[in-house]
Write an enzyme that holds these catalytic residues in place. Structure first.
Site, short mmCIF file in Angstrom:
data_model
loop_
_atom_site.label_atom_id
_atom_site.label_comp_id
_atom_site.label_asym_id
_atom_site.label_seq_id
_atom_site.Cartn_x
_atom_site.Cartn_y
_atom_site.Cartn_z
CE1 TYR B 442 0.72 -0.04 4.42
CE2 TYR B 442 -1.59 -0.46 4.82
CZ TYR B 442 -0.32 -0.28 5.30
OH TYR B 442 -0.10 -0.36 6.63
CD GLU B 443 -0.75 4.70 2.02
OE1 GLU B 443 -1.04 5.40 1.04
OE2 GLU B 443 -1.55 4.43 2.91
#
Lengths: 598, 598
Positions: B442-443
């Site tokens: 994620y990110e």
């Protein structure tokens, strides 16, 4: 929902085009008639069983898990598992490569190898129920008395009964010499067994009529340590003289483990409370029979990760073609769409090809090993039997550790291809990673495998067996060394073949001075050896592909094989450069660390 | 049960002995008075909060997970989470490094960095609830109007309200230009927003009075792609003029994801059904503010894996000292026991030291980065602000990807130290692995980080920023190049410093011809850059340790540091040899694979 297509074409390629297994079988009377067509036809049906019967139960089995009734000590497996097992037994799959003397179909082990690869792809947790039976079967087949064999093997062959390996105790996993389970001899020649086992895969379930536990325990007068361990058959239900089931024996499931993965398989704490068993083999020689089971299990665990690598790859490939996101760095490719499929990105391809190269390299090694196992048992020439056994003993720890480390990395990469969706259960990718994780641990951790390889199988005989493998490599280098088209495969392999000899000698000398040098180098060494083996098979596969293409064969399968071989040698094989360097760093940087590890 | 001891001593070492942060703070008026004692005292209390309040909820939170009431759309977090959050808010931890203008304590960001490392070690899933708030806070602080800031920042500073980042949609994760969520301007200057978001961490919960969603959406006349995306504040409850809560807004949780890990955090599907919001920043410039959040989040994700690496290490070390199994290869060490503790084995030490070296190297990088962030915001000299921001932009993708890849590998190794017990939930190790897995995704996946690093941060300015980091390395090499005791650290670092310049130029030239060459090399390149950075910090840490020892300091901490530095350079750093080789293999072996990936 995940997909799975049995990789029949690649199995056929390895068996018939690379290894020519039928030619090997012609020298073994019991398999002389087995041709490629028969093998392929059986595997086509095997693939249907795997993909149609047990694959649909993989996610649901993980979600539901097993439940223990603490009153009856019975375990309920996930919905559908029992019915699928019935289909398995009725289809004759349990008996595929078993001895016809006990009702087996007597097909070559390579057929069973491929069946299990596909079942592992489809559902590792389910496959462990029948899978554990094979090790127990092998131990009994080798070391059981005629009476024991007549009592147990027919039902284990049919699959009506399953088997387990009861080794581990809470305080002893790797170090079986610490075992405490006791076996007292009784007047009738049987033994009364008492103790606690843990981590018993398929240790209790509702899928078969009886469970045949093979239990390691100590006799009252046993010497301490590993030389005082004996092996016993302890059935869940006693078996009457007529073969029918009798009373419940004093062996039951006291609890189920909550695990990271393989939720569909019951990992049981087994309480042995004065259970009655009979001894397998000689007193205090239990480790001999145990190693028959264990070696089968180690190859089986490598095969589990081969299966997971393949299925993770197939799903990541499908996703990478389907998912559109961003444009290619070199400009739009799917101009009619708002973005390109992510397979246009070099690093997505790297992740996919890593899994593919590991799966196909692993398949070649696993099939080769199953032929060695066949020859070790069934070849009429004693020298061939002995040589095959020796080579297999070298390849077993490599198969177990290299395939399972690779499988975990490959499953993790294939999960990564899915981005955030890879972390969500419904897509199935995270389960492959969780399931793959156990394979690096059980049946001897991968560190133990590396010590077995370097300490026992390589240095233990001054590198003699490794040199035999080196001769195979050398022969291929001689054969193809001047073929320009093979240079990209042969050159790195030839270099590593020379390096590993020097490397091995070096560690051997250092190990004579300080045994920790062997322990410090072993894990790196195993991966170097793994690449020697994979490099050899990838070069042989490329050789066949090049020949077919040169002969005008336009099947894109061969182009694909060459592309994957190129990727393997360019992107995975060079890991050996670092591994040899870090192995040479020696033991001091590891052992002179008491302050750091205070 | 797992253990966790806040690594205060090592934090102090990095802050005060290696980086001398107080000297940095003296040039910033708002922090000029902050001395080491103050920082240490705050962190000691922070460590108590992490280890005593939220660490005990880690396994139970994972087991229980979050539940959604599908009627009310309210989410119940695991037992204890809400009470722990109350303690967090009451303890003032939310406000630690926030702006005093909005009620913050105004402590340097490095204090918050260390607080969050410890909270991530203790409970990543819990820590994401307050953690997400910091990114939203930063975006509002930078781009919000005075009215927006006055309305939202005080309650976000106190922690009474939390924040989220609503970016991802089912069909767009990496490629935010594909976004479909719509924002229609209303007559009163607000916007009516409609759409569906997924994967919203801490997206709904029962721990705070209000949730401030920062939502990316498109205006009706927005240009296509990423240049038509705007950012909006969409509170769960409307906020009245007096600051009290009004009606429920049309934004709610439509479902929770079933995930591999971080079960204690609610990963929400967010339905935005005509919710009312206000714009942050300029129309169609949403990505600017989004990147303020995103850069904070990327450093935060690296910090999550730093925390997991540390806690996994601590537990594996404790187990390795306690678990007895087998004898040392060099003969019995614990002669009074039936076996030796497994820490006598070289490969067990390798796994432990890998985690330790990654944790301590990561801590140095993370603390250094937090000082850069401080200077980028608060230094009075504009050039220092600009330089710090530039250097941080280089280190951000490295922190995100290198620390999270390392963290997953380290957690996996630490789990391996436990053998079979590592696979069992009760020991806690498998959770660290499952939780660590998301951090690579994620990110911005780690592939995206590598493209950001190589494509934008390095080649994007012709290597200028990288050269600035190279100057730091060069200065250290000049300073210590003739110090024999530093040779084992300085020599490999100096070599890599030279290699990477050539390596970068090479890829740059190839990339000019074919952009896929950049994509093909990027992941390997990021790890090489990661080792350059880690090598630099490890050399600096060894330098301090050697000086202390030379000065007669007998604290074993310095000996430990040297031993770990030696291990790092001998066993981890040499990975760069293979990485440069595989990166140089180029894009053809990846892209010319259509048959293989058919």
């Amino acid at each position: 929902m995940p997909v799975y297509n049995p990789p029949l074409r690649d199995m056929q390629f390895v068996m018939h085009e690379v290894l020519n297994v039928s030619a090997e079988f012609q020298s073994m009377p019991q398999h002389a008639e087995v041709d490629a067509e028969t093998i392929n036809a059986v595997l086509e049906e095997a693939g249907k069983f795997a993909s149609q019967v047990i694959f649909p139960l993989n996610i649901s089995g993980d979600t539901e898990g097993c439940t223990l009734d603490k009153t009856t000590h019975e375990v309920k497996t996930p919905t559908g598992f029992k019915a699928a097992y019935k289909t398995y037994v009725e289809g004759g799959w349990a008996a595929l490569s078993c001895d016809p003397a006990y009702g087996g179909q007597g097909l070559p082990l390579v057929v069973n190898q491929c069946l299990y690869e596909m079942m592992n792809s489809a559902n590792q947790a389910w496959t462990m129920y029948p899978g554990l039976t094979h090790g127990a079967y092998a131990a009994l087949h080798t070391y059981g008395t005629d009476a024991q064999k007549d009592t147990y093997l027919p039902k284990m062959t049919s699959g009506e009964w399953t088997g387990t390996m009861c080794l581990t105790e809470p305080h002893c996993g790797t170090d079986l010499g610490l075992m405490r389970t006791k076996a007292e001899p009784l007047a009738d020649g049987t033994y009364k067994i008492t103790g606690n086992k843990i981590f018993i895969s398929a240790g209790e379930h509702d899928m078969a009529d009886n469970i045949i536990h093979l239990v390691l325990a100590r006799l009252p007068d046993a010497p301490p340590g590993i030389k005082g361990v004996s092996l016993f058959i302890v059935p869940k239900f006693h078996v009457k003289a007529d073969g029918s089931l009798g009373e419940r024996n004093g062996i039951y499931c006291g609890g189920l483990e909550h695990k990271m993965g393989i939720h569909g398989n019951a990992t049981a704490q087994i309480v042995i409370d004065g259970a009655i068993g009979t001894m397998v083999g000689q007193p205090n020689k239990g480790m001999q029979a145990m190693f028959v089971m264990m070696n089968a299990a180690r190859l089986g665990v490598g095969n589990q990760s081969l299966g997971l690598t393949e299925v993770a790859y197939q799903n990541a490939l499908a996703y990478a073609k389907d998912r559109i996101q961003m444009r290619s760095l070199t400009g739009p490719k799917a101009k009619d769409k708002p973005a390109d499929p992510i397979i246009v990105h070099p690093d997505v391809r790297r992740m996919l090809l890593t899994a593919k190269a590991y799966a196909e390299g692993g398949r070649a090694l696993a099939i080769y090993s199953s032929v060695l196992l066949e020859k070790a048992h069934n070849h009429p020439d004693e020298k061939v039997r002995k040589d095959s056994d020796e080579m297999l003993s070298l390849l077993t720890p490599i198969t177990k550790a290299f395939l399972t480390d690779n499988g975990y990395n490959a499953a993790t990469m294939c999960q990564q291809v899915f981005g955030g969706h890879g972390y969500i259960k419904e897509w199935g990718m995270e389960q492959f990673v969780r399931d793959a994780r156990i394979n690096m641990i059980y049946e001897g951790t991968n560190t133990i495998q590396s010590l077995d390889l370097l300490g026992r199988k390589v240095l233990g005989n001054n590198g003699a067996t490794l040199k035999k493998f080196g001769k195979l490599v050398g022969a291929l280098v001689m054969e193809e060394g001047v073929n320009e088209k093979m240079a990209e495969f042969i050159n790195p392999l030839a270099v590593l073949g020379e390096q590993i000899t020097k490397f091995t000698t070096e560690i051997g000398f250092k190990g004579l001075q300080n045994a920790d040098e062997v322990g410090a180098a072993a894990v790196d060494y195993l991966r170097v050896a793994g690449h020697l083996v994979f490099g050899y098979f990838w070069a042989r596969m490329a050789q066949v592909a090049l020949r077919e293409i040169a002969a005008g064969n336009t099947d894109p399968f061969y182009v694909a094989k060459l592309q994957t071989a190129r990727f393997y040698f360019a992107k995975l094989f060079p890991e050996t450069a670092t591994l040899m360097r870090t192995a040479r760093a020696g033991s001091k940087v590891l052992m002179d660390t008491d302050a750091a590890l205070a």
